[in-house]
Design a protein around this motif. Sequence first.
Motif, PDB file in Angstrom:
ATOM      1  N   ILE A   1      12.094   0.733   4.673  1.00  0.00           N
ATOM      2  CA  ILE A   1      12.197  -0.231   5.776  1.00  0.00           C
ATOM      3  C   ILE A   1      13.084  -1.412   5.382  1.00  0.00           C
ATOM      4  O   ILE A   1      13.935  -1.867   6.171  1.00  0.00           O
ATOM      5  CB  ILE A   1      10.787  -0.704   6.202  1.00  0.00           C
ATOM      6  N   ILE A   2      12.901  -1.935   4.173  1.00  0.00           N
ATOM      7  CA  ILE A   2      13.738  -3.043   3.714  1.00  0.00           C
ATOM      8  C   ILE A   2      15.194  -2.604   3.630  1.00  0.00           C
ATOM      9  O   ILE A   2      16.112  -3.299   4.098  1.00  0.00           O
ATOM     10  CB  ILE A   2      13.263  -3.560   2.336  1.00  0.00           C
ATOM     11  N   TYR A   3      15.421  -1.435   3.051  1.00  0.00           N
ATOM     12  CA  TYR A   3      16.784  -0.907   2.939  1.00  0.00           C
ATOM     13  C   TYR A   3      17.413  -0.758   4.325  1.00  0.00           C
ATOM     14  O   TYR A   3      18.550  -1.177   4.552  1.00  0.00           O
ATOM     15  CB  TYR A   3      16.764   0.446   2.232  1.00  0.00           C
ATOM     16  N   THR A   4      16.685  -0.156   5.255  1.00  0.00           N
ATOM     17  CA  THR A   4      17.211   0.077   6.595  1.00  0.00           C
ATOM     18  C   THR A   4      17.569  -1.225   7.286  1.00  0.00           C
ATOM     19  O   THR A   4      18.612  -1.338   7.944  1.00  0.00           O
ATOM     20  CB  THR A   4      16.179   0.849   7.447  1.00  0.00           C
ATOM     21  N   SER A   5      16.717  -2.236   7.163  1.00  0.00           N
ATOM     22  CA  SER A   5      16.964  -3.517   7.832  1.00  0.00           C
ATOM     23  C   SER A   5      18.220  -4.196   7.301  1.00  0.00           C
ATOM     24  O   SER A   5      19.028  -4.717   8.075  1.00  0.00           O
ATOM     25  CB  SER A   5      15.760  -4.442   7.672  1.00  0.00           C
TER      26      SER A   5
ATOM     27  N   SER B   1       0.823  -1.208   0.000  1.00  0.00           N
ATOM     28  CA  SER B   1       0.000   0.000   0.000  1.00  0.00           C
ATOM     29  C   SER B   1       0.857   1.259   0.000  1.00  0.00           C
ATOM     30  O   SER B   1       0.490   2.262  -0.606  1.00  0.00           O
ATOM     31  CB  SER B   1      -0.936  -0.003   1.216  1.00  0.00           C
ATOM     32  N   ASN B   2       1.999   1.216   0.701  1.00  0.00           N
ATOM     33  CA  ASN B   2       2.929   2.348   0.686  1.00  0.00           C
ATOM     34  C   ASN B   2       4.310   1.816   0.299  1.00  0.00           C
ATOM     35  O   ASN B   2       5.085   1.396   1.150  1.00  0.00           O
ATOM     36  CB  ASN B   2       2.982   3.032   2.049  1.00  0.00           C
ATOM     37  N   GLU B   3       4.583   1.816  -0.985  1.00  0.00           N
ATOM     38  CA  GLU B   3       5.804   1.182  -1.470  1.00  0.00           C
ATOM     39  C   GLU B   3       7.052   1.977  -1.106  1.00  0.00           C
ATOM     40  O   GLU B   3       8.122   1.399  -0.925  1.00  0.00           O
ATOM     41  CB  GLU B   3       5.706   0.954  -2.977  1.00  0.00           C
ATOM     42  N   GLN B   4       6.941   3.282  -0.980  1.00  0.00           N
ATOM     43  CA  GLN B   4       8.102   4.076  -0.608  1.00  0.00           C
ATOM     44  C   GLN B   4       8.528   3.753   0.822  1.00  0.00           C
ATOM     45  O   GLN B   4       9.719   3.599   1.109  1.00  0.00           O
ATOM     46  CB  GLN B   4       7.817   5.574  -0.745  1.00  0.00           C
ATOM     47  N   ASP B   5       7.566   3.627   1.732  1.00  0.00           N
ATOM     48  CA  ASP B   5       7.882   3.252   3.109  1.00  0.00           C
ATOM     49  C   ASP B   5       8.474   1.853   3.161  1.00  0.00           C
ATOM     50  O   ASP B   5       9.419   1.586   3.913  1.00  0.00           O
ATOM     51  CB  ASP B   5       6.624   3.316   3.982  1.00  0.00           C
ATOM     52  N   MET B   6       7.909   0.928   2.368  1.00  0.00           N
ATOM     53  CA  MET B   6       8.421  -0.437   2.365  1.00  0.00           C
ATOM     54  C   MET B   6       9.850  -0.472   1.845  1.00  0.00           C
ATOM     55  O   MET B   6      10.704  -1.186   2.390  1.00  0.00           O
ATOM     56  CB  MET B   6       7.514  -1.340   1.528  1.00  0.00           C
TER      57      MET B   6
END
Length: 227
Positions: free
Chosen positions: A152-156, A144-149
């Motif tokens: 989050i994936i990058y940060t992890s 639903s919010n691909e920019q946030d995803m």
Amino acid sequence: TEGGYIADILSRIALGNPAISIKLVNNGTVVMHTPGNNDLLSTVFSIYGRDISSNLIKIDYEENNIRITGFAGKPEIARSNRNHQSIFVNGRYVKSKIVTSAIDEAYKTVLMKNKYAFAIINININPSLVDVNVHPAKIEVRFSNEQDMFRIIYTSIYGALMGKPLVRNIETTGRVNPVDESSLKVTATGNEYEGPISSAQDKETTFNTRFAGNPESAESNRFQDLF
């Protein structure tokens, strides 16, 4: 060929369900047999072997009720294609351009061109935030919010990579030309990364200031460019 397809999809199912033991036999030969002990690392070892399983960095990150777990491979086990990248949403194997782009971005400074990281990414998220009807086979998903995803994936992944040394220590013997030792040092401690940097970079830069704590940083701007 069909046997290869079957082995591939069963390996993805096994990685997404480490609590279930899966055995594949082809023409009397055991191709794969996972332990089913609910230990993902043991499952990786049974599928890919010691060389892969001994060069993984654990991922465990949570933000906005989205939890990312799995493993990020060290640069030395990178491959020439994405066949060793497995993405799961709530235990189901899927494909996502947003997630693969985030993986590539996290490894951008540690991998050579045309090399792809080994990665197993498990995304635990509220099902209402995922659209599984993008593809008839339901293997592709849209968030639903691909920019946030993406963030989050990058940060992890980036946080996991920078929390561990990414190169082996090198010992030399005999005569060598004198060099500046600081230019060869590449270590990662906590959230701080030290390594060969140009004069334009700030040696005191940390992960937090490069991304999370500085919205005007180069890392943050790069995210905006992608959207």
